[in-house]
Design an enzyme around this catalytic site. Sequence first.
Site, PDB file in Angstrom:
ATOM      1  N   ALA A   7       0.850  -1.192   0.000  1.00 59.84           N
ATOM      2  CA  ALA A   7       0.000   0.000   0.000  1.00 59.84           C
ATOM      3  C   ALA A   7       0.888   1.245   0.000  1.00 59.84           C
ATOM      4  O   ALA A   7       1.332   1.713   1.047  1.00 59.84           O
ATOM      5  CB  ALA A   7      -0.924  -0.023   1.218  1.00 59.84           C
ATOM      6  N   GLY A  50       2.162   5.299  -1.327  1.00 57.98           N
ATOM      7  CA  GLY A  50       1.618   6.649  -1.263  1.00 57.98           C
ATOM      8  C   GLY A  50       0.611   6.935  -2.363  1.00 57.98           C
ATOM      9  O   GLY A  50      -0.413   7.578  -2.130  1.00 57.98           O
ATOM     10  N   THR A  51       0.868   6.442  -3.571  1.00 60.52           N
ATOM     11  CA  THR A  51      -0.022   6.696  -4.715  1.00 60.52           C
ATOM     12  C   THR A  51      -0.760   5.448  -5.163  1.00 60.52           C
ATOM     13  O   THR A  51      -1.965   5.485  -5.422  1.00 60.52           O
ATOM     14  CB  THR A  51       0.809   7.206  -5.931  1.00 60.52           C
ATOM     15  OG1 THR A  51       1.589   8.330  -5.525  1.00 60.52           O
ATOM     16  CG2 THR A  51      -0.107   7.599  -7.084  1.00 60.52           C
ATOM     17  N   LEU A  52      -0.026   4.340  -5.256  1.00 60.63           N
ATOM     18  CA  LEU A  52      -0.602   3.119  -5.816  1.00 60.63           C
ATOM     19  C   LEU A  52      -0.505   1.955  -4.835  1.00 60.63           C
ATOM     20  O   LEU A  52       0.483   1.837  -4.108  1.00 60.63           O
ATOM     21  CB  LEU A  52       0.142   2.730  -7.103  1.00 60.63           C
ATOM     22  CG  LEU A  52       0.172   3.755  -8.240  1.00 60.63           C
ATOM     23  CD1 LEU A  52       1.090   3.267  -9.368  1.00 60.63           C
ATOM     24  CD2 LEU A  52      -1.231   4.016  -8.768  1.00 60.63           C
ATOM     25  N   THR A  53      -1.526   1.114  -4.858  1.00 65.62           N
ATOM     26  CA  THR A  53      -1.486  -0.116  -4.073  1.00 65.62           C
ATOM     27  C   THR A  53      -1.287  -1.273  -5.044  1.00 65.62           C
ATOM     28  O   THR A  53      -2.049  -1.438  -5.997  1.00 65.62           O
ATOM     29  CB  THR A  53      -2.772  -0.271  -3.250  1.00 65.62           C
ATOM     30  OG1 THR A  53      -2.780   0.777  -2.280  1.00 65.62           O
ATOM     31  CG2 THR A  53      -2.815  -1.611  -2.532  1.00 65.62           C
ATOM     32  N   LYS A  54      -0.183  -1.996  -4.824  1.00 62.98           N
ATOM     33  CA  LYS A  54       0.191  -3.065  -5.732  1.00 62.98           C
ATOM     34  C   LYS A  54      -0.104  -4.419  -5.088  1.00 62.98           C
ATOM     35  O   LYS A  54       0.173  -4.603  -3.908  1.00 62.98           O
ATOM     36  CB  LYS A  54       1.685  -2.992  -6.067  1.00 62.98           C
ATOM     37  CG  LYS A  54       2.074  -1.929  -7.091  1.00 62.98           C
ATOM     38  CD  LYS A  54       2.141  -0.523  -6.587  1.00 62.98           C
ATOM     39  CE  LYS A  54       3.179  -0.317  -5.520  1.00 62.98           C
ATOM     40  NZ  LYS A  54       3.160   1.091  -4.990  1.00 62.98           N
ATOM     41  N   GLU A  74       8.532  -1.908   4.867  1.00 61.83           N
ATOM     42  CA  GLU A  74       8.625  -1.644   3.432  1.00 61.83           C
ATOM     43  C   GLU A  74      10.014  -1.917   2.830  1.00 61.83           C
ATOM     44  O   GLU A  74      10.130  -2.534   1.768  1.00 61.83           O
ATOM     45  CB  GLU A  74       8.230  -0.180   3.193  1.00 61.83           C
ATOM     46  CG  GLU A  74       8.193   0.200   1.736  1.00 61.83           C
ATOM     47  CD  GLU A  74       7.695   1.623   1.524  1.00 61.83           C
ATOM     48  OE1 GLU A  74       7.152   2.229   2.466  1.00 61.83           O
ATOM     49  OE2 GLU A  74       7.868   2.121   0.410  1.00 61.83           O
ATOM     50  N   THR A  80       6.342  13.931  -8.236  1.00 61.34           N
ATOM     51  CA  THR A  80       6.839  15.184  -8.820  1.00 61.34           C
ATOM     52  C   THR A  80       6.539  15.206 -10.320  1.00 61.34           C
ATOM     53  O   THR A  80       6.119  16.229 -10.865  1.00 61.34           O
ATOM     54  CB  THR A  80       8.366  15.294  -8.596  1.00 61.34           C
ATOM     55  OG1 THR A  80       8.650  14.928  -7.252  1.00 61.34           O
ATOM     56  CG2 THR A  80       8.865  16.692  -8.882  1.00 61.34           C
ATOM     57  N   SER A 131       7.128   2.143  -9.630  1.00 63.35           N
ATOM     58  CA  SER A 131       6.127   2.227 -10.704  1.00 63.35           C
ATOM     59  C   SER A 131       6.329   3.422 -11.627  1.00 63.35           C
ATOM     60  O   SER A 131       5.763   3.465 -12.714  1.00 63.35           O
ATOM     61  CB  SER A 131       4.711   2.300 -10.118  1.00 63.35           C
ATOM     62  OG  SER A 131       4.483   1.226  -9.255  1.00 63.35           O
TER      63      SER A 131
END
Length: 276
Positions: A9, A11-15, A76, A129, A231
């Site tokens: 999980a 910051g932007t995408l959950t893989k 992580e 960014t 990613s």
Amino acid sequence: MRNVVGIDAGGTLTKLAYIDEHDKLQFKIFPSNNFLLVKNWIEQNLHIEEIGLTGGRTEQLLSVLKTMKSIQYIVEFEATIKGVKHLLNNEGHSIQKSIITNIGTGTSIHFMDGDHHVRVGGTGVGGGTLTGLSSIMTGVTEYDEIIEKSLLGNRESIDLFVKDIFQGMEAPIEGHLTASNFGKVNILKDAEHSSNDLIATIQALVGEVITTLSIQFAEHNNTEHIIYIGSTLSDNEHLKKVIGNYTKLKKRQPIFLENCGFSGAIGALLNKIEQS
Ligand SMILES: Nc1ncnc2c1ncn2[C@@H]1O[C@H](COP(=O)(O)OP(=O)(O)OP(=O)(O)O)[C@@H](O)[C@H]1O
Ligand SMILES: [Mg+2]
């Protein structure tokens, strides 16, 4: 093994990473701002009984999942390195010592030496960014469109190169290197900049900052290889080219692994399988 899913999980995408009925690794991506989609996926895949979990949004995901399934959390950085080792092995690399640069929403840089690994640094310049600046400067918000447009763009009218400064003289470093990202904008004041050009230039800014930092850590730790993951590199040939060329120019070996965005999810999956 097929009853386990690894989830990162971010910051932007959950893989998600899991093993299918043909013993093949499969992947899935959901936006981290809608964890209900992850919950639905788990509920729809009834054979999933165990979850390996990692990533900075772990607690937020858990509060939505509210599941009774058996969950194993892994930090992580541990998950990422575990996943990278798996991907390296799959592709037949036998690298013991390397810098690992994870270009996620932000960028985290690690040094791996055999079984030992340590986070050596990072920068807030990362995938967030790239999407953030692209969105503000051009109005393009979709990742796929950002990638497409960057391939059509040209940095020449926006970036200031060493050769632009040292005109008619011999430059102290290679002329095609960037002297100043976006540095030509206020020199060529009347130039119009297309969204393609702006996005190509943003990609270069992000790639060059990350590579510069990674190279310094490689030099400091005496490592030949730099493995770039995350990613932000997925289907992003433009960014890979910026990073790859600059890394090679600095006499280091860049490595891009297939499915590198899923390193954390794979690590979480393997960790859960090992514990079961
Ligand atoms: N489908 C997509 N939608 C949005 N961004 C995408 C997509 N595919 C790739 N990206 C890029 O990948 C980046 C996120 O990378 P990644 O998933 O590795 O980070 P994260 O794990 O969410 O963040 P962090 O590790 O910093 O917590 C985005 O910022 C964007 O640049
Ligand atoms: Mg991440």
